[in-house]
Design a protein around this motif. Structure first.
Motif, PDB file in Angstrom:
ATOM      1  N   HIS A  75       0.777  -1.239   0.000  1.00  0.00           N
ATOM      2  CA  HIS A  75       0.000   0.000   0.000  1.00  0.00           C
ATOM      3  C   HIS A  75       0.812   1.294   0.000  1.00  0.00           C
ATOM      4  O   HIS A  75       0.237   2.372  -0.172  1.00  0.00           O
ATOM      5  CB  HIS A  75      -0.943   0.026   1.205  1.00  0.00           C
ATOM      6  CG  HIS A  75      -1.969  -1.064   1.190  1.00  0.00           C
ATOM      7  ND1 HIS A  75      -3.128  -0.985   0.439  1.00  0.00           N
ATOM      8  CD2 HIS A  75      -1.998  -2.268   1.795  1.00  0.00           C
ATOM      9  CE1 HIS A  75      -3.833  -2.090   0.610  1.00  0.00           C
ATOM     10  NE2 HIS A  75      -3.176  -2.893   1.430  1.00  0.00           N
ATOM     11  N   CYS A  76       2.095   1.244   0.240  1.00  0.00           N
ATOM     12  CA  CYS A  76       2.860   2.486   0.398  1.00  0.00           C
ATOM     13  C   CYS A  76       4.053   2.562  -0.543  1.00  0.00           C
ATOM     14  O   CYS A  76       4.447   3.645  -0.977  1.00  0.00           O
ATOM     15  CB  CYS A  76       3.396   2.623   1.830  1.00  0.00           C
ATOM     16  SG  CYS A  76       2.236   2.121   3.117  1.00  0.00           S
ATOM     17  N   GLN A  77       4.625   1.389  -0.859  1.00  0.00           N
ATOM     18  CA  GLN A  77       5.909   1.347  -1.543  1.00  0.00           C
ATOM     19  C   GLN A  77       5.895   2.060  -2.897  1.00  0.00           C
ATOM     20  O   GLN A  77       6.874   2.711  -3.254  1.00  0.00           O
ATOM     21  CB  GLN A  77       6.308  -0.112  -1.732  1.00  0.00           C
ATOM     22  CG  GLN A  77       7.768  -0.307  -2.035  1.00  0.00           C
ATOM     23  CD  GLN A  77       8.063  -1.792  -2.223  1.00  0.00           C
ATOM     24  OE1 GLN A  77       7.488  -2.451  -3.083  1.00  0.00           O
ATOM     25  NE2 GLN A  77       8.911  -2.323  -1.392  1.00  0.00           N
ATOM     26  N   MET A  78       4.798   1.962  -3.624  1.00  0.00           N
ATOM     27  CA  MET A  78       4.767   2.561  -4.964  1.00  0.00           C
ATOM     28  C   MET A  78       5.011   4.067  -4.895  1.00  0.00           C
ATOM     29  O   MET A  78       5.533   4.648  -5.837  1.00  0.00           O
ATOM     30  CB  MET A  78       3.468   2.217  -5.718  1.00  0.00           C
ATOM     31  CG  MET A  78       2.176   2.675  -5.083  1.00  0.00           C
ATOM     32  SD  MET A  78       1.801   1.623  -3.640  1.00  0.00           S
ATOM     33  CE  MET A  78       0.072   1.330  -3.837  1.00  0.00           C
ATOM     34  N   CYS A  79       4.649   4.684  -3.813  1.00  0.00           N
ATOM     35  CA  CYS A  79       4.892   6.131  -3.683  1.00  0.00           C
ATOM     36  C   CYS A  79       6.099   6.417  -2.791  1.00  0.00           C
ATOM     37  O   CYS A  79       6.818   7.384  -3.006  1.00  0.00           O
ATOM     38  CB  CYS A  79       3.677   6.825  -3.080  1.00  0.00           C
ATOM     39  SG  CYS A  79       2.206   6.716  -4.129  1.00  0.00           S
ATOM     40  N   HIS A  80       6.284   5.596  -1.783  1.00  0.00           N
ATOM     41  CA  HIS A  80       7.318   5.913  -0.789  1.00  0.00           C
ATOM     42  C   HIS A  80       8.637   5.180  -1.010  1.00  0.00           C
ATOM     43  O   HIS A  80       9.584   5.388  -0.254  1.00  0.00           O
ATOM     44  CB  HIS A  80       6.790   5.645   0.626  1.00  0.00           C
ATOM     45  CG  HIS A  80       5.843   6.722   1.090  1.00  0.00           C
ATOM     46  ND1 HIS A  80       6.261   7.954   1.529  1.00  0.00           N
ATOM     47  CD2 HIS A  80       4.494   6.758   1.112  1.00  0.00           C
ATOM     48  CE1 HIS A  80       5.211   8.702   1.840  1.00  0.00           C
ATOM     49  NE2 HIS A  80       4.117   8.002   1.588  1.00  0.00           N
ATOM     50  N   GLY A  81       8.717   4.325  -2.046  1.00  0.00           N
ATOM     51  CA  GLY A  81       9.980   3.641  -2.343  1.00  0.00           C
ATOM     52  C   GLY A  81      10.225   2.443  -1.444  1.00  0.00           C
ATOM     53  O   GLY A  81       9.568   2.281  -0.421  1.00  0.00           O
TER      54      GLY A  81
END
Ligand code: HEC
Length: 113
Positions: A38-44
């Motif tokens: 849920h976060c990696q695509m934006c937060h790396g």
């Protein structure tokens, strides 16, 4: 005496699961999976931020390990996830427990300085 016990049991029973989960310390290992989904695509990969997404959203994505982010309380991070923050849209499809877990994971990203 008996009545008091009954009332206490009843109150514990009525307390919504979300309130219980919100007060709990999350599991960082389980939180890593939530982060990847849920976060990696934006937060790396390591919370450093994905500059391409940042440009697309017209935002500077802060490093999740930075002092700026780590100085937020767990409740504030929960609020960011549930309601979004400026250019970050709210994250849908995560349970209260998953949010506790992902917050615990975010805490593992704290820069060791
Ligand atoms: C669609 C892309 C996107 C997703 C998905 C996303 N974020 Fe963000 N996040 C952002 C952007 C963009 C910002 C910077 C917002 C701004 O300052 O305008 C941000 C900022 C933050 C901040 C800092 C808030 C502050 O007060 O400075 C935290 C903490 C955060 N995100 C956590 C998460 C977590 C945890 C998840 C996954 C559950 C997540 N984000 C999912 C794009 C995203």
């Amino acid at each position: 005496m008996k009545l008091k016990v009954l009332i206490a049991l009843f109150a514990a029973f009525l307390m919504p699961a979300t309130v219980l989960a919100a007060g709990q310390k999350g599991n960082a290992k389980a939180g890593h999976e939530v982060f990847e989904a849920h976060c990696q695509m934006c937060h790396g990969d390591h919370g450093q931020g994905n500059p391409a997404v940042g440009r697309m959203l017209g935002a500077k994505i802060p490093d999740l390990g930075s002092k700026q982010v780590q100085s937020l309380t767990d409740a504030q991070i929960r609020n960011v996830i549930e309601h979004g923050h400026i250019k970050m849209p709210p994250v849908h499809g995560v349970s209260s427990t998953e949010i506790s877990n992902v917050i615990a994971f975010v805490r593992t990203l704290a820069e060791k300085k």
